[in-house]
Design an enzyme around this catalytic site. Sequence first.
Site, PDB file in Angstrom:
ATOM      1  N   ILE A   1     -17.982   4.723   5.525  1.00  0.00           N
ATOM      2  CA  ILE A   1     -19.205   3.969   5.857  1.00  0.00           C
ATOM      3  C   ILE A   1     -19.262   3.737   7.364  1.00  0.00           C
ATOM      4  CG2 ILE A   1     -20.499   1.842   5.472  1.00  0.00           C
ATOM      5  CD1 ILE A   1     -18.845   1.394   2.942  1.00  0.00           C
TER       6      ILE A   1
ATOM      7  N   GLU B   1      -2.119   1.015  -5.503  1.00  0.00           N
ATOM      8  CA  GLU B   1      -0.761   1.463  -5.209  1.00  0.00           C
ATOM      9  C   GLU B   1       0.192   0.946  -6.298  1.00  0.00           C
ATOM     10  OE1 GLU B   1       0.071   2.885  -2.106  1.00  0.00           O
ATOM     11  OE2 GLU B   1      -1.934   2.695  -1.240  1.00  0.00           O
TER      12      GLU B   1
ATOM     13  N   LYS C   1      -9.338  -5.794   7.755  1.00  0.00           N
ATOM     14  CA  LYS C   1     -10.672  -5.264   8.045  1.00  0.00           C
ATOM     15  C   LYS C   1     -11.597  -6.383   8.534  1.00  0.00           C
ATOM     16  CE  LYS C   1      -9.888  -1.630   4.632  1.00  0.00           C
ATOM     17  NZ  LYS C   1      -9.945  -1.325   3.184  1.00  0.00           N
TER      18      LYS C   1
ATOM     19  N   VAL D   1     -12.259   0.618   9.041  1.00  0.00           N
ATOM     20  CA  VAL D   1     -12.957  -0.305   8.128  1.00  0.00           C
ATOM     21  C   VAL D   1     -14.004   0.488   7.350  1.00  0.00           C
ATOM     22  CG1 VAL D   1     -14.397  -2.373   7.931  1.00  0.00           C
ATOM     23  CG2 VAL D   1     -12.718  -2.210   9.778  1.00  0.00           C
TER      24      VAL D   1
ATOM     25  N   GLY E   1     -10.659   7.333   0.494  1.00  0.00           N
ATOM     26  CA  GLY E   1     -10.722   8.692  -0.054  1.00  0.00           C
ATOM     27  C   GLY E   1     -10.635   9.730   1.051  1.00  0.00           C
TER      28      GLY E   1
ATOM     29  N   GLY F   1      -5.289   6.069  -9.464  1.00  0.00           N
ATOM     30  CA  GLY F   1      -4.914   6.272  -8.060  1.00  0.00           C
ATOM     31  C   GLY F   1      -5.666   5.349  -7.108  1.00  0.00           C
TER      32      GLY F   1
ATOM     33  N   THR G   1      -3.088  12.534   2.913  1.00  0.00           N
ATOM     34  CA  THR G   1      -4.396  12.756   2.281  1.00  0.00           C
ATOM     35  C   THR G   1      -5.512  12.869   3.323  1.00  0.00           C
ATOM     36  OG1 THR G   1      -3.579  11.438   0.462  1.00  0.00           O
ATOM     37  CG2 THR G   1      -5.936  11.820   0.517  1.00  0.00           C
TER      38      THR G   1
ATOM     39  N   GLY H   1     -13.835   3.044   5.326  1.00  0.00           N
ATOM     40  CA  GLY H   1     -13.661   4.490   5.104  1.00  0.00           C
ATOM     41  C   GLY H   1     -14.811   5.293   5.690  1.00  0.00           C
TER      42      GLY H   1
ATOM     43  N   ASP I   1      -5.335  -6.382   2.788  1.00  0.00           N
ATOM     44  CA  ASP I   1      -6.058  -5.214   3.293  1.00  0.00           C
ATOM     45  C   ASP I   1      -7.454  -5.645   3.773  1.00  0.00           C
ATOM     46  OD1 ASP I   1      -6.533  -2.114   3.272  1.00  0.00           O
ATOM     47  OD2 ASP I   1      -8.195  -2.945   2.116  1.00  0.00           O
TER      48      ASP I   1
HETATM   49  N1  HSE Z   1      -6.581   0.163  -0.258  1.00  0.00           N
HETATM   50  C1  HSE Z   1      -7.881   0.202   0.327  1.00  0.00           C
HETATM   51  C2  HSE Z   1      -8.942  -0.127  -0.704  1.00  0.00           C
HETATM   52  C3  HSE Z   1      -8.225   1.507   0.941  1.00  0.00           C
HETATM   53  O1  HSE Z   1      -8.622  -0.316  -1.868  1.00  0.00           O
HETATM   54  O2  HSE Z   1     -10.098  -0.184  -0.325  1.00  0.00           O
HETATM   55  C4  HSE Z   1      -7.630   1.700   2.287  1.00  0.00           C
HETATM   56  O3  HSE Z   1      -8.043   0.743   3.196  1.00  0.00           O
END
Ligand code: HSE
Length: 433
Positions: free
Chosen positions: A136, A190, A205, A132, A302, A187, A14, A134, A201
């Site tokens: 931002i 997971e 970060k 960290v 994303g 989506g 992606t 995405g 996760d």
């Molecule tokens: N799975 C993460 C979230 C995205 O839900 O923010 C990727 O780090």
Amino acid sequence: MSEIIKIGLLGCGTVGTGVVKVLQENMHEILPKVGAELKITHVLVHNLSKNRHLPADINLTDDINDILNDSNVEIVVELLGGIHPAREYMLKAMQAGKNVVTANKDVVAQFGKDMFAAAEKYNVDFMFEASVGGGIPIITPLKQCLTANKITEVIGIVNGTTNYMLTKMSEENACYDDVLKAAQEKGYAEADPTADVEGLDAARKTAILASIAFNSRVDLDKVSTEGITKITPQDIAYAKELGYTIKLLSVSRENELGIDVRVHPALLPQTHPLAFVRNEFNAIFVRGNAVGETMFYGRGAGQLPTASAVIADIIDVARDIIKNRFGRIGCTCYEHKPFCPIEKTISSYYVRLLVDDQPGVLGTIAMAFGQTGVSLNAVIQKRKVDTCAEIVAISHEVQEEKIRKAEQTLNNLPAVKKICNIIRVEPPTSQEI
Ligand code: HSE
């Protein structure tokens, strides 16, 4: 003719596809800003036969050596995710004199030190803005724009999946299982949601953010981690009544005992800037001693938001290549600070419990808190559940070890049928909006 800087992309999922797309679509914007054309010449994939609709002049390969051995490739962009073989490929790329850009929070959180050491050894850049938050901007702001400050606090909503779930639970009065299903259908979550819902996760970060904020390496195992699986609609409703919203927070603070790093759900005052961060959005609230309070907000995952951060790093590296320099913003962990043990961390707590609905029980409970050194700010008797009364107590700030002692003492009281939940309560900021 402007210079062409060649890039090898590892992974074409992606985010990889997004990087190809945004570089192509925005090249007319990017070229004059960099003074060079950025060209993806190689893409490493597992399956060569899958149709990816990539530009025809890209060399698709399943052999990393095609990229490592091509001396014209100056930047390797790692978007494979996971530790292996991403870590080994990045180290080999640096050894081959290539700059590395990655979105890989697992490798940065667990092997950041080795990656920086390799970058320094082989005179290359190592960049990881997309690891960290995405899209931002947060790594570069912490390392550059806020570097004049002593950072005292970084609090973030850094996991979009859980923020989406908690928002739905709060706004639609839905239960955990239903919102998880909805998140999976959209989506956002997971099929195996463990890493998100158990806070892992967010912990990765947090390790990255805290290492940068406090200039001292914070390994993943130093982040005390608790997920959202025990949060119920009842807790969310009571929190709301009391003026709070429940969020999964990444908390990094420094106190006199050391660095305090944790991920856990918390009751956040509804007036706190982070309380307004809804659905899959992320935000990171940073307090510096000169700048005061700042907040970085946006999409934490994303295709295009993450590609935006990856390409910003590629552009930074390209500018360095043009100026024949490297390592401008390398490792900033030049201190070795101690860690504040979790039992010594300080917080207010929300405690929900079911007790016998009998005269004197409230007094016994208040006594148990008092005997273990926990001072209460509020005690409210809520609904009746079967023969029990439901009690919600909010403590004043207290050391974690005292609340755990209170939990033990309460559990041993015959009148206490169940301690349903204990959740930390965040203090208000000094200038809430
Ligand atoms: N799975 C993460 C979230 C995205 O839900 O923010 C990727 O780090």
